[in-house]
Scaffold this motif. Structure first.
Motif, mmCIF file in Angstrom:
data_model
loop_
_atom_site.group_PDB
_atom_site.id
_atom_site.type_symbol
_atom_site.label_atom_id
_atom_site.label_comp_id
_atom_site.label_asym_id
_atom_site.label_seq_id
_atom_site.Cartn_x
_atom_site.Cartn_y
_atom_site.Cartn_z
ATOM 1 N N ALA A 101 -22.547 -62.454 13.857
ATOM 2 C CA ALA A 101 -23.035 -63.705 14.434
ATOM 3 C C ALA A 101 -24.401 -64.069 13.852
ATOM 4 N N LEU A 102 -25.245 -63.063 13.606
ATOM 5 C CA LEU A 102 -26.564 -63.318 13.024
ATOM 6 C C LEU A 102 -26.423 -63.858 11.598
ATOM 7 N N VAL A 103 -25.492 -63.310 10.846
ATOM 8 C CA VAL A 103 -25.259 -63.796 9.489
ATOM 9 C C VAL A 103 -24.802 -65.251 9.515
ATOM 10 N N ARG A 104 -23.975 -65.605 10.504
ATOM 11 C CA ARG A 104 -23.521 -66.995 10.602
ATOM 12 C C ARG A 104 -24.692 -67.938 10.863
ATOM 13 N N VAL A 105 -25.660 -67.504 11.667
ATOM 14 C CA VAL A 105 -26.860 -68.313 11.908
ATOM 15 C C VAL A 105 -27.625 -68.516 10.597
ATOM 16 N N LEU A 106 -27.780 -67.441 9.841
ATOM 17 C CA LEU A 106 -28.515 -67.532 8.576
ATOM 18 C C LEU A 106 -27.755 -68.360 7.551
ATOM 19 N N GLU A 107 -26.438 -68.276 7.553
ATOM 20 C CA GLU A 107 -25.636 -69.077 6.637
ATOM 21 C C GLU A 107 -25.775 -70.566 6.936
ATOM 22 N N ALA A 108 -25.930 -70.914 8.221
ATOM 23 C CA ALA A 108 -26.148 -72.318 8.567
ATOM 24 C C ALA A 108 -27.457 -72.811 7.962
ATOM 25 N N GLY A 109 -28.473 -71.942 7.910
ATOM 26 C CA GLY A 109 -29.733 -72.311 7.275
ATOM 27 C C GLY A 109 -29.569 -72.532 5.783
ATOM 28 N N VAL A 110 -28.802 -71.664 5.132
ATOM 29 C CA VAL A 110 -28.533 -71.827 3.699
ATOM 30 C C VAL A 110 -27.822 -73.148 3.442
ATOM 31 N N ALA A 111 -26.849 -73.467 4.309
ATOM 32 C CA ALA A 111 -26.123 -74.735 4.147
ATOM 33 C C ALA A 111 -27.061 -75.925 4.281
ATOM 34 N N GLY A 112 -28.034 -75.822 5.179
ATOM 35 C CA GLY A 112 -29.000 -76.908 5.340
ATOM 36 C C GLY A 112 -29.858 -77.096 4.107
ATOM 37 N N THR A 113 -30.302 -76.005 3.504
ATOM 38 C CA THR A 113 -31.125 -76.141 2.290
ATOM 39 C C THR A 113 -30.321 -76.760 1.160
ATOM 40 N N ARG A 114 -29.026 -76.469 1.129
ATOM 41 C CA ARG A 114 -28.192 -77.025 0.060
ATOM 42 C C ARG A 114 -27.858 -78.492 0.296
ATOM 43 N N ALA A 115 -28.042 -78.965 1.518
ATOM 44 C CA ALA A 115 -27.766 -80.368 1.818
ATOM 45 C C ALA A 115 -28.891 -81.285 1.381
ATOM 46 N N ILE A 116 -30.090 -80.728 1.143
ATOM 47 C CA ILE A 116 -31.228 -81.546 0.721
ATOM 48 C C ILE A 116 -30.940 -82.098 -0.670
ATOM 49 N N PRO A 117 -31.121 -83.401 -0.898
ATOM 50 C CA PRO A 117 -30.827 -83.971 -2.223
ATOM 51 C C PRO A 117 -31.590 -83.265 -3.326
ATOM 52 N N GLY A 118 -30.964 -83.176 -4.476
ATOM 53 C CA GLY A 118 -31.588 -82.531 -5.616
ATOM 54 C C GLY A 118 -32.589 -83.436 -6.311
ATOM 55 N N LYS A 119 -33.037 -82.984 -7.476
ATOM 56 C CA LYS A 119 -34.042 -83.718 -8.256
ATOM 57 C C LYS A 119 -33.543 -85.113 -8.594
ATOM 58 N N HIS A 120 -34.429 -86.086 -8.487
ATOM 59 C CA HIS A 120 -34.123 -87.494 -8.751
ATOM 60 C C HIS A 120 -33.089 -88.051 -7.775
ATOM 61 N N GLY A 121 -32.907 -87.390 -6.605
ATOM 62 C CA GLY A 121 -32.005 -87.896 -5.591
ATOM 63 C C GLY A 121 -30.547 -87.598 -5.833
ATOM 64 N N GLY A 122 -30.222 -86.850 -6.873
ATOM 65 C CA GLY A 122 -28.839 -86.519 -7.159
ATOM 66 C C GLY A 122 -28.360 -85.362 -6.292
ATOM 67 N N PRO A 123 -27.125 -84.925 -6.509
ATOM 68 C CA PRO A 123 -26.595 -83.811 -5.719
ATOM 69 C C PRO A 123 -27.348 -82.525 -6.036
ATOM 70 N N PRO A 124 -27.461 -81.624 -5.059
ATOM 71 C CA PRO A 124 -28.149 -80.352 -5.323
ATOM 72 C C PRO A 124 -27.448 -79.565 -6.421
ATOM 73 N N ARG A 125 -28.235 -78.888 -7.257
ATOM 74 C CA ARG A 125 -27.690 -78.038 -8.312
ATOM 75 C C ARG A 125 -28.025 -76.596 -7.991
ATOM 76 N N PRO A 126 -27.154 -75.649 -8.340
ATOM 77 C CA PRO A 126 -27.469 -74.234 -8.100
ATOM 78 C C PRO A 126 -28.731 -73.837 -8.855
ATOM 79 N N MET A 127 -29.677 -73.267 -8.141
ATOM 80 C CA MET A 127 -30.943 -72.841 -8.736
ATOM 81 C C MET A 127 -31.127 -71.340 -8.555
ATOM 82 N N ALA A 128 -31.971 -70.765 -9.380
ATOM 83 C CA ALA A 128 -32.315 -69.349 -9.264
ATOM 84 C C ALA A 128 -33.785 -69.185 -9.599
ATOM 85 N N SER A 129 -34.370 -68.111 -9.126
ATOM 86 C CA SER A 129 -35.800 -67.862 -9.325
ATOM 87 C C SER A 129 -36.021 -66.649 -10.214
ATOM 88 N N LEU A 130 -37.037 -66.761 -11.034
ATOM 89 C CA LEU A 130 -37.503 -65.643 -11.849
ATOM 90 C C LEU A 130 -38.990 -65.472 -11.556
#
Length: 365
Positions: free
Chosen positions: A270-299
């Motif tokens: 159940a805790l993982v489901r709560v955290l997954e809802a947060g991930v889904a929210g971050t992915r709903a934020i429009p991407g650069k220049h207002g386009g669809p979000p693109r998969p990103m990674a950090s280095l």
């Protein structure tokens, strides 16, 4: 609601443009209009702000005989309705279109709805700002590429709507059309409630022992950054949008109780489901220049805290032919080295890692 562009022809913004209120937003709008070659008139009850904005080249103080084409009201939320109503009725502005840049739209509209010239009023709201305030923080480029909501009401003149559209274009903003009610629900979700939650999280830090705070990293800085905004200003904003904010806070309260129950029960799934809802929210934020979000990674890259090291890192990233989408800097408390997080497209992070390592950088993903 009036249909954008429904007038007899494209409206022209020729000026003068009057800006009432020479704080950060008002002075930035004035500077953007001056950048476009428009005459700008300035009004403010604070003589110091008016003098500073004038010295910055934002315009000149308005004289009684001046007749502006467009009036932009950029005063604190508590005063918006009264100032808009006064501007609509004052001599010299009889034919002027009036807009405002307040962060709440239903309240000012209610204050002027019965005014005989309310058809000349069109609300608007640029989604741009800063933790800093006042005219010295202003910039002509503050709105470049930023969303700017235009919120006509049911009796707004089409030509008035078009003139506000021209203002947004002059200031470099990206037009978004909403009703006043839709706007207030939207900013409650994307700005006002997140600000409150950031303030609650930051408030817990103020009570923490000093040795706890030594573990602070970039994550807590990201979560709490907006909490540094002016409490008096945000108190006005939140109070003005109380109905929409309260609705969302009720939902957050219920969800917080669910989180408390889940953590207390030890139900990992159940805790993982709560955290997954947060991930889904971050992915709903429009991407650069207002386009669809693109998969990103950090280095993450270790960067010595010496002059020129960031410039060298950026040059090596350019040589790697990888576009940096975002970056953050976190400073190590115990060493003279910083951690720079480079955010890139997920399918390019491995190439960037190999390229930077070959140039002597210490990295980790």
């Amino acid at each position: 609601m009036s249909t954008p562009g429904a007038g007899g022809g494209p409206a022209r913004l020729d000026g003068p443009v009057e800006v009432v209120g020479t704080g950060l937003l008002g002075t930035s709008i004035a500077l953007a209009c001056r950048r476009a070659g428009l005459e700008v008139l300035l009004t403010d009850v604070a003589e110091e702000h008016l003098r500073t904005a004038s010295q910055l080249g934002a315009g000149r103080p308005r004289r009684p005989e001046d007749a502006p084409q467009l009036v932009v009201v950029a005063v604190p939320p508590d005063h918006l309705g009264a100032v808009i109503e006064r501007v609509l009725g004052e001599g010299g502005r009889d034919d002027a279109v009036v807009t405002d840049v307040g962060s709440v739209k239903t309240g000012p509209l209610e204050a002027v709805a019965a005014h005989p010239r309310s058809h000349r009023y069109v609300g608007s709201h640029p989604m741009a700002g800063s933790e800093r305030s006042g005219p010295l923080a202003a910039s002509a480029s503050l709105f470049d590429g930023r969303p700017w909501a235009i919120t006509p009401h049911s009796t707004s003149d089409p030509d008035a709507v078009e003139l506000v559209e021209r203002l947004v274009e002059v200031c470099g903003g990206a037009r978004v059309w909403l009703t006043p009610q839709e706007h207030d629900r939207a900013v409650a979700r994307t700005s006002h409630v997140p600000h409150l939650l950031a303030s609650l999280a930051a408030g817990r830090l103020a009570e923490a022992p000093e040795h706890h705070l030594q573990l602070s990293g970039q994550g807590v800085r990201d979560v709490t950054r907006v909490a540094a905004g002016d409490p008096a200003l945000y108190g006005q904003i939140l109070s003005a949008n109380a109905e929409a904010v309260l609705g969302l806070l009720g939902e957050v309260r219920d969800q917080l109780q669910q989180v408390i129950d889940v953590v207390g029960s030890g139900d990992r799934e159940a805790l993982v489901r709560v955290l997954e809802a947060g991930v889904a929210g971050t992915r709903a934020i429009p991407g650069k220049h207002g386009g669809p979000p693109r998969p990103m990674a950090s280095l993450w890259v270790q960067v010595p805290d010496h002059p020129g090291e960031l410039a060298r890192l950026f040059a090596d990233a350019v040589a790697s032919e990888v576009n940096i989408e975002d970056l953050r800097i976190d400073h190590d408390l115990a060493r003279e080295v910083g951690q720079v997080e480079l955010v890139v497209a997920a399918d390019r992070v491995a190439h960037l890692h190999t390229s930077l390592e070959s140039r002597g950088w210490v990295t980790h993903g």
